[in-house]
Structures are given as C-alpha cells and as structure tokens.
Design an enzyme around this catalytic site. Structure first.
Site, short mmCIF file in Angstrom:
data_model
loop_
_atom_site.label_atom_id
_atom_site.label_comp_id
_atom_site.label_asym_id
_atom_site.label_seq_id
_atom_site.Cartn_x
_atom_site.Cartn_y
_atom_site.Cartn_z
CE LYS A 11 -4.34 -2.09 2.30
NZ LYS A 11 -4.70 -2.06 3.16
CG PHE A 59 -13.84 1.92 7.58
CD1 PHE A 59 -13.44 1.33 6.17
CD2 PHE A 59 -14.15 0.73 7.89
CE1 PHE A 59 -13.35 -0.61 5.44
CE2 PHE A 59 -15.14 -0.60 7.39
CZ PHE A 59 -14.40 -1.18 6.29
NE ARG A 87 -6.77 -12.18 5.30
CZ ARG A 87 -6.75 -10.57 5.39
NH1 ARG A 87 -7.31 -10.24 4.39
NH2 ARG A 87 -7.74 -10.73 6.25
CB THR A 93 -8.06 -5.92 9.70
OG1 THR A 93 -8.43 -6.57 8.58
CG2 THR A 93 -8.21 -4.09 8.82
NE ARG A 104 -2.68 -5.34 7.50
CZ ARG A 104 -4.01 -6.35 6.44
NH1 ARG A 104 -4.80 -7.29 7.50
NH2 ARG A 104 -4.41 -5.74 5.50
CG ASN A 114 -3.74 -2.35 6.77
OD1 ASN A 114 -3.86 -1.98 5.74
ND2 ASN A 114 -5.07 -2.80 7.31
CG HIS A 117 -5.18 -6.23 -0.21
ND1 HIS A 117 -6.80 -6.05 -0.06
CD2 HIS A 117 -5.66 -7.05 -1.67
CE1 HIS A 117 -6.84 -6.93 -0.32
NE2 HIS A 117 -7.22 -7.68 -1.15
P1 DAT Z 1 -8.11 -6.25 5.29
O1 DAT Z 1 -7.54 -5.56 4.54
O2 DAT Z 1 -7.26 -7.39 6.63
O3 DAT Z 1 -9.38 -7.13 4.96
P2 DAT Z 1 -11.18 -5.55 5.19
O4 DAT Z 1 -11.14 -5.94 3.84
O5 DAT Z 1 -12.15 -5.22 6.97
O6 DAT Z 1 -9.65 -5.90 5.88
O7 DAT Z 1 -10.95 -3.56 5.38
C1 DAT Z 1 -10.53 -3.33 4.04
C2 DAT Z 1 -9.30 -2.12 4.79
O8 DAT Z 1 -10.23 -0.91 4.53
C3 DAT Z 1 -8.46 -2.26 5.51
O9 DAT Z 1 -7.14 -3.00 4.70
C4 DAT Z 1 -7.68 -0.98 6.52
C5 DAT Z 1 -9.51 -0.33 5.54
N1 DAT Z 1 -10.29 -0.51 7.34
C6 DAT Z 1 -10.84 -1.65 7.86
N2 DAT Z 1 -11.69 -1.35 8.55
C7 DAT Z 1 -11.57 -0.42 8.96
C8 DAT Z 1 -11.68 0.56 10.12
N3 DAT Z 1 -12.76 0.25 11.01
N4 DAT Z 1 -11.28 1.73 10.63
C9 DAT Z 1 -9.96 2.88 9.35
N5 DAT Z 1 -10.00 1.51 8.09
C10 DAT Z 1 -10.51 0.07 7.89
MG MG Z 2 -10.43 -7.55 2.69
#
Ligand code: DAT
Ligand code: MG
Length: 139
Positions: A11, A59, A87, A93, A104, A114, A117
C-alpha cells in the site's frame, strides 16, 4: 493444501516509506512465488471497484483517500495454500493486534494505514487478480 493464486498490494504508506524491497524479500523467503507484479497509482473509481464490498461503510472514504494518495505495488502470488499463507505473513487488519515479525506489525501504522493487502478467500482472490492483471500478464 492446494495450489492457489492470491492478490497482494504493497500500500502507499509502505511504498512511500521505502519498504517494497523488504516486503518482496519476505514473500520470497516464505516460498510464495511472485507470478506478476506492477507499480501503479489507483484512481478513486478503480478503488471503488476493487473495494466494492466496503463502499458505503464509515471508513470507506478514509480508505479511498489512503489507497489513492500515492503509488502502490501489486502482485499476483502463487503456491500451495497461497491465500492463507499470504494473510498469515501480513498479520491481522489492525497492526496493533499483529504478531511480531508480520508485515503489518513491522510496517503498518494503524488499522487504516496497514501496509499491505491480501485476498481473503478463493472467490475474492479470483476477482482481485482478474481486476488488475490480464491474461497475458498471468500467462
Ligand atoms: P483486510 O485488509 O484485512 O482484508 P478489510 O477487508 O476488513 O481488512 O478492510 C479493508 C481495509 O479497509 C483494511 O485493510 C483497512 C481498512 N479498514 C478496515 N476497517 C477499518 C476501520 N474500522 N477503520 C479504518 N480503516 C479500516
Ligand atoms: Mg479484506
């Protein structure tokens, strides 16, 4: 474990901080193979299509602003159990919950910024790889 392809992004925070090399090195040491790779800058529209499951969430705008703020490096990774393997290498996350040594934990700042992806399932991996890479790049 079955042979899989998964989709990975380094990212904008990690690219800007100069961590591309360290992250690629961790991928190589994990045994995952980099099937293809490119550096691009996402537009808002491309970001919405990619993160369609999150559009409308509280978000989402923060996520879009972050993901479009600078270039990313994206990859298709492959190998046995590649989806879970990637993962696990990334960690959860929220970097605050991530184990020592995960990407991460090493390179993430907070739940929004973070560093990496990774696809979360075979269905999302197939969608995400196909969203960004064409047949020639995957051949
Ligand atoms: P991941 O990237 O672990 O698959 P996700 O699909 O739930 O997680 O969310 C996608 C992205 O969105 C994540 O990497 C960071 C952002 N994100 C998720 N939840 C968030 C939150 N509560 N506040 C801010 N950003 C968030
Ligand atoms: Mg995701």
């Amino acid at each position: 474990m079955s042979f899989e392809r998964t989709f990975a992004i380094i990212k904008p925070d990690a690219v800007k901080a100069g961590h591309v090399g360290e992250i690629i090195s961790a991928i190589e040491q994990s045994g995952l193979e980099i099937r293809c790779l490119k550096r691009v800058r996402l537009s808002a529209g491309i970001c919405k299509g990619f993160y369609h499951e999150h559009v409308g969430k509280g978000f989402y705008q923060e996520l879009e602003d972050f993901m479009t703020e600078g270039p990313v490096v994206m990859m298709c990774l492959e190998g046995d159990g590649a989806i879970l393997k990637w993962r696990d290498l990334m960690g959860p996350t929220n970097p605050a919950n991530a184990a020592e040594g995960t990407l991460r934990k090493r390179f993430g700042t907070n739940i929004g910024r973070n560093a990496t992806h990774g696809s979360d399932s075979p269905v999302s991996a197939a969608f995400e790889v196909g969203y960004f890479f064409n047949a020639f790049e995957l051949s």
